[in-house]
Design a protein around this motif. Structure first.
Motif, PDB file in Angstrom:
ATOM      1  N   ASP A  20       0.814  -1.217   0.000  1.00 52.72           N
ATOM      2  CA  ASP A  20       0.000   0.000   0.000  1.00 52.72           C
ATOM      3  C   ASP A  20       0.843   1.261   0.000  1.00 52.72           C
ATOM      4  OD1 ASP A  20      -2.684  -1.228   0.308  1.00 52.72           O
ATOM      5  OD2 ASP A  20      -1.848  -1.953   2.194  1.00 52.72           O
ATOM      6  N   LEU A  21       1.961   1.229   0.734  1.00 52.19           N
ATOM      7  CA  LEU A  21       2.737   2.447   0.933  1.00 52.19           C
ATOM      8  C   LEU A  21       4.217   2.101   0.942  1.00 52.19           C
ATOM      9  CD1 LEU A  21       2.170   5.505   1.570  1.00 52.19           C
ATOM     10  CD2 LEU A  21       2.586   4.920   3.969  1.00 52.19           C
ATOM     11  N   LEU A  22       4.999   2.941   0.271  1.00 47.74           N
ATOM     12  CA  LEU A  22       6.454   2.810   0.270  1.00 47.74           C
ATOM     13  C   LEU A  22       7.035   3.993   1.030  1.00 47.74           C
ATOM     14  CD1 LEU A  22       9.141   1.587  -0.830  1.00 47.74           C
ATOM     15  CD2 LEU A  22       8.830   3.055  -2.836  1.00 47.74           C
ATOM     16  N   VAL A  23       7.969   3.727   1.945  1.00 49.91           N
ATOM     17  CA  VAL A  23       8.651   4.795   2.668  1.00 49.91           C
ATOM     18  C   VAL A  23      10.144   4.665   2.396  1.00 49.91           C
ATOM     19  CG1 VAL A  23       6.880   4.906   4.453  1.00 49.91           C
ATOM     20  CG2 VAL A  23       8.846   3.434   4.809  1.00 49.91           C
ATOM     21  N   GLY A  24      10.773   5.792   2.084  1.00 54.17           N
ATOM     22  CA  GLY A  24      12.199   5.713   1.791  1.00 54.17           C
ATOM     23  C   GLY A  24      12.728   6.985   1.182  1.00 54.17           C
ATOM     24  N   GLY A  25      13.990   6.960   0.787  1.00 48.02           N
ATOM     25  CA  GLY A  25      14.636   8.102   0.165  1.00 48.02           C
ATOM     26  C   GLY A  25      13.992   8.455  -1.162  1.00 48.02           C
ATOM     27  N   SER A  26      13.837   9.742  -1.419  1.00 52.37           N
ATOM     28  CA  SER A  26      13.143  10.192  -2.626  1.00 52.37           C
ATOM     29  C   SER A  26      13.802   9.687  -3.900  1.00 52.37           C
ATOM     30  CB  SER A  26      13.077  11.716  -2.647  1.00 52.37           C
ATOM     31  OG  SER A  26      12.346  12.199  -1.542  1.00 52.37           O
ATOM     32  N   ARG A  27      15.120   9.552  -3.900  1.00 49.47           N
ATOM     33  CA  ARG A  27      15.805   9.131  -5.127  1.00 49.47           C
ATOM     34  C   ARG A  27      15.544   7.662  -5.457  1.00 49.47           C
ATOM     35  NH1 ARG A  27      21.444   7.305  -4.108  1.00 49.47           N
ATOM     36  NH2 ARG A  27      21.732   7.040  -1.850  1.00 49.47           N
ATOM     37  N   PHE A  28      14.967   6.919  -4.510  1.00 48.09           N
ATOM     38  CA  PHE A  28      14.663   5.512  -4.760  1.00 48.09           C
ATOM     39  C   PHE A  28      13.191   5.284  -5.118  1.00 48.09           C
ATOM     40  CE2 PHE A  28      18.223   5.412  -1.653  1.00 48.09           C
ATOM     41  CZ  PHE A  28      19.170   4.864  -2.491  1.00 48.09           C
ATOM     42  N   ILE A  29      12.379   6.366  -5.178  1.00 43.62           N
ATOM     43  CA  ILE A  29      10.956   6.225  -5.465  1.00 43.62           C
ATOM     44  C   ILE A  29      10.755   6.042  -6.965  1.00 43.62           C
ATOM     45  CG2 ILE A  29       8.695   7.330  -5.336  1.00 43.62           C
ATOM     46  CD1 ILE A  29       9.840   6.624  -2.598  1.00 43.62           C
ATOM     47  N   PRO A  30      10.107   4.956  -7.431  1.00 45.73           N
ATOM     48  CA  PRO A  30       9.850   4.776  -8.864  1.00 45.73           C
ATOM     49  C   PRO A  30       9.035   5.937  -9.434  1.00 45.73           C
ATOM     50  CG  PRO A  30       9.470   2.721  -7.680  1.00 45.73           C
ATOM     51  CD  PRO A  30       9.675   3.789  -6.640  1.00 45.73           C
ATOM     52  N   ALA A  31       9.336   6.303 -10.674  1.00 47.40           N
ATOM     53  CA  ALA A  31       8.722   7.482 -11.292  1.00 47.40           C
ATOM     54  C   ALA A  31       7.217   7.337 -11.492  1.00 47.40           C
ATOM     55  CB  ALA A  31       9.405   7.764 -12.635  1.00 47.40           C
ATOM     56  N   ASN A  32       6.697   6.102 -11.570  1.00 46.44           N
ATOM     57  CA  ASN A  32       5.280   5.920 -11.847  1.00 46.44           C
ATOM     58  C   ASN A  32       4.402   6.047 -10.604  1.00 46.44           C
ATOM     59  OD1 ASN A  32       6.334   3.429 -10.806  1.00 46.44           O
ATOM     60  ND2 ASN A  32       4.503   2.380 -11.550  1.00 46.44           N
ATOM     61  N   LEU A  33       4.986   6.291  -9.440  1.00 44.12           N
ATOM     62  CA  LEU A  33       4.216   6.388  -8.208  1.00 44.12           C
ATOM     63  C   LEU A  33       3.946   7.843  -7.844  1.00 44.12           C
ATOM     64  CD1 LEU A  33       6.032   3.730  -5.975  1.00 44.12           C
ATOM     65  CD2 LEU A  33       4.043   3.405  -7.465  1.00 44.12           C
ATOM     66  N   HIS A  34       2.848   8.076  -7.134  1.00 44.46           N
ATOM     67  CA  HIS A  34       2.620   9.361  -6.506  1.00 44.46           C
ATOM     68  C   HIS A  34       3.434   9.401  -5.206  1.00 44.46           C
ATOM     69  CE1 HIS A  34      -1.508  10.285  -8.545  1.00 44.46           C
ATOM     70  NE2 HIS A  34      -0.535  10.084  -9.402  1.00 44.46           N
ATOM     71  N   SER A  35       3.958  10.571  -4.873  1.00 44.24           N
ATOM     72  CA  SER A  35       4.788  10.643  -3.667  1.00 44.24           C
ATOM     73  C   SER A  35       4.657  11.996  -3.009  1.00 44.24           C
ATOM     74  CB  SER A  35       6.259  10.361  -4.013  1.00 44.24           C
ATOM     75  OG  SER A  35       6.770  11.354  -4.876  1.00 44.24           O
ATOM     76  N   ALA A  36       5.072  12.049  -1.743  1.00 43.13           N
ATOM     77  CA  ALA A  36       5.065  13.292  -0.975  1.00 43.13           C
ATOM     78  C   ALA A  36       6.314  13.325  -0.110  1.00 43.13           C
ATOM     79  CB  ALA A  36       3.814  13.385  -0.106  1.00 43.13           C
ATOM     80  N   PRO A  37       7.117  14.391  -0.201  1.00 40.66           N
ATOM     81  CA  PRO A  37       8.279  14.508   0.692  1.00 40.66           C
ATOM     82  C   PRO A  37       7.831  14.710   2.130  1.00 40.66           C
ATOM     83  CG  PRO A  37       7.963  16.528  -0.544  1.00 40.66           C
ATOM     84  CD  PRO A  37       6.973  15.543  -1.087  1.00 40.66           C
ATOM     85  N   VAL A  38       8.540  14.129   3.056  1.00 38.71           N
ATOM     86  CA  VAL A  38       8.120  14.169   4.457  1.00 38.71           C
ATOM     87  C   VAL A  38       9.180  14.792   5.361  1.00 38.71           C
ATOM     88  CG1 VAL A  38       7.359  12.790   6.428  1.00 38.71           C
ATOM     89  CG2 VAL A  38       6.679  12.131   4.125  1.00 38.71           C
ATOM     90  N   LEU A  39      10.439  14.392   5.194  1.00 35.85           N
ATOM     91  CA  LEU A  39      11.441  14.753   6.193  1.00 35.85           C
ATOM     92  C   LEU A  39      12.823  14.845   5.562  1.00 35.85           C
ATOM     93  CD1 LEU A  39      11.643  15.107   9.341  1.00 35.85           C
ATOM     94  CD2 LEU A  39      12.289  12.703   9.433  1.00 35.85           C
ATOM     95  N   LEU A  40      13.564  15.884   5.929  1.00 45.17           N
ATOM     96  CA  LEU A  40      14.975  16.002   5.565  1.00 45.17           C
ATOM     97  C   LEU A  40      15.810  15.701   6.799  1.00 45.17           C
ATOM     98  CD1 LEU A  40      15.049  19.252   3.385  1.00 45.17           C
ATOM     99  CD2 LEU A  40      15.269  16.892   2.597  1.00 45.17           C
ATOM    100  N   VAL A  41      16.772  14.804   6.669  1.00 49.00           N
ATOM    101  CA  VAL A  41      17.567  14.369   7.809  1.00 49.00           C
ATOM    102  C   VAL A  41      19.053  14.526   7.471  1.00 49.00           C
ATOM    103  CG1 VAL A  41      18.019  12.510   9.449  1.00 49.00           C
ATOM    104  CG2 VAL A  41      15.780  12.681   8.355  1.00 49.00           C
ATOM    105  N   GLN A  42      19.785  15.236   8.316  1.00 43.77           N
ATOM    106  CA  GLN A  42      21.222  15.396   8.124  1.00 43.77           C
ATOM    107  C   GLN A  42      21.965  14.116   8.541  1.00 43.77           C
ATOM    108  OE1 GLN A  42      22.438  18.026   6.609  1.00 43.77           O
ATOM    109  NE2 GLN A  42      20.428  19.048   6.557  1.00 43.77           N
ATOM    110  N   HIS A  43      23.168  13.946   8.012  1.00 49.62           N
ATOM    111  CA  HIS A  43      24.012  12.803   8.349  1.00 49.62           C
ATOM    112  C   HIS A  43      25.055  13.199   9.397  1.00 49.62           C
ATOM    113  CE1 HIS A  43      22.439  11.684   4.356  1.00 49.62           C
ATOM    114  NE2 HIS A  43      22.591  10.437   4.758  1.00 49.62           N
ATOM    115  N   ARG A  44      25.399  12.233  10.244  1.00 52.01           N
ATOM    116  CA  ARG A  44      26.464  12.412  11.232  1.00 52.01           C
ATOM    117  C   ARG A  44      27.297  11.134  11.307  1.00 52.01           C
ATOM    118  NH1 ARG A  44      26.068  16.599  14.753  1.00 52.01           N
ATOM    119  NH2 ARG A  44      27.008  15.493  16.510  1.00 52.01           N
TER     120      ARG A  44
END
Length: 306
Positions: free
Chosen positions: A153-177
């Motif tokens: 039903d739902l995919l959660v993950g990095g935006s660059r891994f979202i297939p182009a044929n899906l609808h999506s919504a950005p949720v969160l930006l997270v810095q790396h440490r």
């Protein structure tokens, strides 16, 4: 057996009203028809079912349903109600307390923890006994078909891994440490690029590769690092760091959960943040349950530390 291919829907609606009113004139008024038009429809229904359906009452007021009509009344009403629900313009509201549904959610353990924990808490606190969440690891090569078939039903993950044929919504930006164990021989001084590259690193890789996101970032500066360990799950990293002098670069939101075990540090170079998104198949755009699920994630996201 009745051949329903010869039945038009308005005729069945008329039968439902006739059986409820048991009066041709009142039924006609409810359907905004003339009395002769309603009588003509009743005649067609009698021919269709080979039964009188309604007969004049002995007292001369109204009509009586025949046994065949009484048999039809309940299933006909239920069938029309189901059909009406199926073609409603607006889907019925989703109530998590009464819903009988399992949501299938794909995402790695890091993304699920960062984006779905609030939903798990909501379901545990106020969801009904038949509302369930099933989390599964994405299978990249099968993902598009699984979502098209409704298996996910739902995919959660990095935006660059979202297939182009899906609808999506950005949720969160997270810095790396960068993270290391408490008491690491390096100490707790700030990192510079030479110190970072000299350390031995763990990477998270689902395919066993020792090359990861940070290696691409270092390559832009003409640098490399030593990567002796690759693991498939984020949750394996903290215990490995705690038991060794290895280090790992991870999203800060994930590392916040292990602040009692690990020390974390700003990176010595600027890297893009991890941008996490929700994705769903276009056919599910109007799914009220899935819309509720997305709303729970979006409502929790602004309060998440980054």
């Amino acid at each position: 057996m009745l051949d329903i291919r010869g039945v038009d829907l308005p005729l069945l609606v008329s039968l439902d009203i006739l059986l409820e009113e048991k009066h041709v004139t009142r039924a006609a008024a409810r359907l905004h028809l003339s009395q002769p038009a309603m009588s003509a429809q009743l005649a067609r229904l009698r021919a269709l079912f080979d039964d009188a359906l309604l007969v004049p009452a002995d007292a001369g007021r109204g009509m009586l349903a025949t046994p065949r009509a009484l048999e039809l009344q309940s299933p006909l009403r239920a069938a029309l109600a189901m059909l009406g629900q199926a073609v409603r313009r607006d889907p019925p509201p989703f109530d998590p307390r009464t819903a009988e549904r399992t949501f299938h959610i794909a995402g790695n353990d890091n993304a699920v923890l960062m984006l779905m924990l609030g939903v798990v808490q909501q379901v545990a606190a106020s969801g009904g006994p038949q509302l369930k969440l099933a989390f599964r690891t994405p299978e990249t090569e099968h993902l598009a078909g699984q979502m098209e078939r409704g298996e996910i039903d739902l995919l959660v993950g990095g935006s660059r891994f979202i297939p182009a044929n899906l609808h999506s919504a950005p949720v969160l930006l997270v810095q790396h440490r960068m993270a290391q164990r408490k008491g690491h021989p390096r100490g707790t001084r700030p990192l510079d690029l030479d110190a970072y590259c000299a350390l031995r690193h763990i990477v998270v890789s689902t395919n066993g590769s020792f090359h990861a996101f940070m290696d691409d970032q270092l390559a832009q500066h003409g640098r490399t690092r030593s990567v002796p360990v690759a693991v498939a799950q984020y949750n394996l990293v903290p215990p490995m760091l705690a038991a060794t002098d290895l280090v790992c670069t991870l999203p800060s939101r994930f590392l916040d959960r292990f602040e009692g075990q690990l020390d974390t540090f700003d990176l010595p170079l600027a890297v893009p943040p991890l941008d996490l998104s929700l994705a769903w198949h276009p056919r599910s755009e109007q799914d009220s349950g899935l819309r509720w699920l997305r709303e729970q994630v979006l409502a929790a996201a602004p309060g998440m530390p980054q």
